[in-house]
Motif scaffolding. Structure first.
Motif, mmCIF file in Angstrom:
data_model
loop_
_atom_site.group_PDB
_atom_site.id
_atom_site.type_symbol
_atom_site.label_atom_id
_atom_site.label_comp_id
_atom_site.label_asym_id
_atom_site.label_seq_id
_atom_site.Cartn_x
_atom_site.Cartn_y
_atom_site.Cartn_z
ATOM 1 N N GLY A 31 0.783 -1.230 0.000
ATOM 2 C CA GLY A 31 0.000 0.000 0.000
ATOM 3 C C GLY A 31 0.815 1.281 0.000
ATOM 4 N N THR A 32 2.133 1.188 -0.013
ATOM 5 C CA THR A 32 2.960 2.393 -0.001
ATOM 6 C C THR A 32 3.427 2.781 -1.402
ATOM 7 N N ASP A 33 3.117 1.946 -2.388
ATOM 8 C CA ASP A 33 3.550 2.172 -3.770
ATOM 9 C C ASP A 33 2.593 1.452 -4.710
ATOM 10 N N ASP A 34 2.944 1.403 -5.980
ATOM 11 C CA ASP A 34 2.068 0.776 -6.982
ATOM 12 C C ASP A 34 2.379 -0.688 -7.245
ATOM 13 N N ILE A 35 3.278 -1.265 -6.476
ATOM 14 C CA ILE A 35 3.679 -2.657 -6.691
ATOM 15 C C ILE A 35 2.672 -3.578 -6.007
ATOM 16 N N PHE A 36 2.250 -4.592 -6.732
ATOM 17 C CA PHE A 36 1.318 -5.576 -6.193
ATOM 18 C C PHE A 36 2.093 -6.582 -5.344
ATOM 19 N N CYS A 37 1.705 -6.737 -4.096
ATOM 20 C CA CYS A 37 2.366 -7.694 -3.199
ATOM 21 C C CYS A 37 2.122 -9.114 -3.683
ATOM 22 N N LYS A 38 3.195 -9.886 -3.712
ATOM 23 C CA LYS A 38 3.050 -11.308 -4.012
ATOM 24 C C LYS A 38 4.299 -12.035 -3.526
ATOM 25 N N GLY A 39 4.124 -13.309 -3.323
ATOM 26 C CA GLY A 39 5.248 -14.124 -2.884
ATOM 27 C C GLY A 39 5.372 -14.177 -1.379
ATOM 28 N N ARG A 40 6.355 -14.926 -0.951
ATOM 29 C CA ARG A 40 6.550 -15.104 0.488
ATOM 30 C C ARG A 40 7.171 -13.863 1.109
ATOM 31 N N LEU A 41 7.011 -13.753 2.405
ATOM 32 C CA LEU A 41 7.595 -12.628 3.133
ATOM 33 C C LEU A 41 9.074 -12.902 3.374
ATOM 34 N N GLU A 42 9.888 -11.874 3.176
ATOM 35 C CA GLU A 42 11.327 -12.033 3.258
ATOM 36 C C GLU A 42 11.959 -10.968 4.147
ATOM 37 N N TRP A 43 13.020 -11.370 4.806
ATOM 38 C CA TRP A 43 13.856 -10.488 5.615
ATOM 39 C C TRP A 43 14.695 -9.693 4.619
ATOM 40 N N SER A 44 14.401 -8.419 4.472
ATOM 41 C CA SER A 44 14.983 -7.594 3.408
ATOM 42 C C SER A 44 15.798 -6.458 4.013
ATOM 43 N N HIS A 45 17.021 -6.305 3.543
ATOM 44 C CA HIS A 45 17.928 -5.309 4.098
ATOM 45 C C HIS A 45 17.947 -4.029 3.278
ATOM 46 N N PHE A 46 18.105 -2.916 3.978
ATOM 47 C CA PHE A 46 18.268 -1.630 3.306
ATOM 48 C C PHE A 46 19.720 -1.497 2.847
ATOM 49 N N GLU A 47 20.638 -1.631 3.770
ATOM 50 C CA GLU A 47 22.068 -1.681 3.448
ATOM 51 C C GLU A 47 22.403 -3.161 3.308
ATOM 52 N N THR A 48 23.227 -3.503 2.364
ATOM 53 C CA THR A 48 23.517 -4.905 2.077
ATOM 54 C C THR A 48 23.778 -5.729 3.343
ATOM 55 N N ARG A 49 23.296 -6.951 3.338
ATOM 56 C CA ARG A 49 23.503 -7.819 4.493
ATOM 57 C C ARG A 49 24.949 -8.266 4.619
ATOM 58 N N ALA A 50 25.771 -7.927 3.630
ATOM 59 C CA ALA A 50 27.198 -8.235 3.702
ATOM 60 C C ALA A 50 27.897 -7.402 4.777
ATOM 61 N N VAL A 51 27.282 -6.290 5.178
ATOM 62 C CA VAL A 51 27.828 -5.472 6.265
ATOM 63 C C VAL A 51 27.328 -6.098 7.565
ATOM 64 N N ILE A 52 28.090 -7.067 8.049
ATOM 65 C CA ILE A 52 27.662 -7.896 9.180
ATOM 66 C C ILE A 52 27.375 -7.074 10.433
ATOM 67 N N SER A 53 28.144 -6.025 10.652
ATOM 68 C CA SER A 53 27.978 -5.256 11.889
ATOM 69 C C SER A 53 26.589 -4.646 12.036
ATOM 70 N N ILE A 54 25.858 -4.443 10.923
ATOM 71 C CA ILE A 54 24.482 -3.924 11.022
ATOM 72 C C ILE A 54 23.455 -4.878 10.411
ATOM 73 N N ARG A 55 23.884 -6.056 10.069
ATOM 74 C CA ARG A 55 23.005 -7.046 9.435
ATOM 75 C C ARG A 55 21.773 -7.363 10.278
ATOM 76 N N TYR A 56 21.911 -7.354 11.589
ATOM 77 C CA TYR A 56 20.830 -7.758 12.491
ATOM 78 C C TYR A 56 20.148 -6.581 13.190
ATOM 79 N N GLU A 57 20.471 -5.361 12.779
ATOM 80 C CA GLU A 57 19.876 -4.177 13.410
ATOM 81 C C GLU A 57 18.496 -3.915 12.804
ATOM 82 N N GLU A 58 17.500 -3.741 13.657
ATOM 83 C CA GLU A 58 16.124 -3.569 13.173
ATOM 84 C C GLU A 58 15.967 -2.360 12.266
ATOM 85 N N TRP A 59 16.783 -1.343 12.427
ATOM 86 C CA TRP A 59 16.691 -0.155 11.578
ATOM 87 C C TRP A 59 17.281 -0.411 10.185
#
Length: 121
Positions: A31-59
């Protein structure tokens, strides 16, 4: 008892953090954009998950459906706009200003994250 490897601890952290993210229940981009939701829910990172020091930060992550996850990973400018609008400028600035520190990722780092994540479940 034998110490667990860093990769085993990282895998446990990933699994726990994925569970914490999935507790949010719905795609946060619905509901925040024009993309239709589909598929499974995924843990999605803003900054690449390769940056381990912030990989698990909720922000640094959201719970997105696979359609939103794919779209925003392929369109980084749109992702930045979404973060500013939906997570706030403070989080956006925190992500953009973050500089990883060397030597920070140790077995103790993972052990502490595991305790922290288990407390959130």
């Amino acid at each position: 008892m034998r110490k667990r490897s860093k990769s085993a601890l990282r895998n446990e952290c990933d699994n726990l953090c994925r569970e914490v993210a999935r507790k949010r229940g719905n795609c946060e981009a619905r509901g925040t954009d024009d993309i239709f939701c589909k598929g499974r829910l995924e843990w999605s990172h803003f900054e690449t998950r390769a940056v381990i020091s912030i990989r698990y930060e909720e922000w640094n992550y959201a719970l997105w459906c696979s359609a939103h996850h794919w779209y925003y990973d392929k369109h980084p400018i749109k992702k930045s706009e979404w973060i500013k609008k939906n997570k706030g400028i403070k989080i956006y600035n925190r992500l953009k200003g973050y500089k990883p520190k060397s030597g920070e990722i140790t077995i103790r780092f993972y052990e502490n994250k595991i305790k922290e994540l288990k407390a959130k479940l």
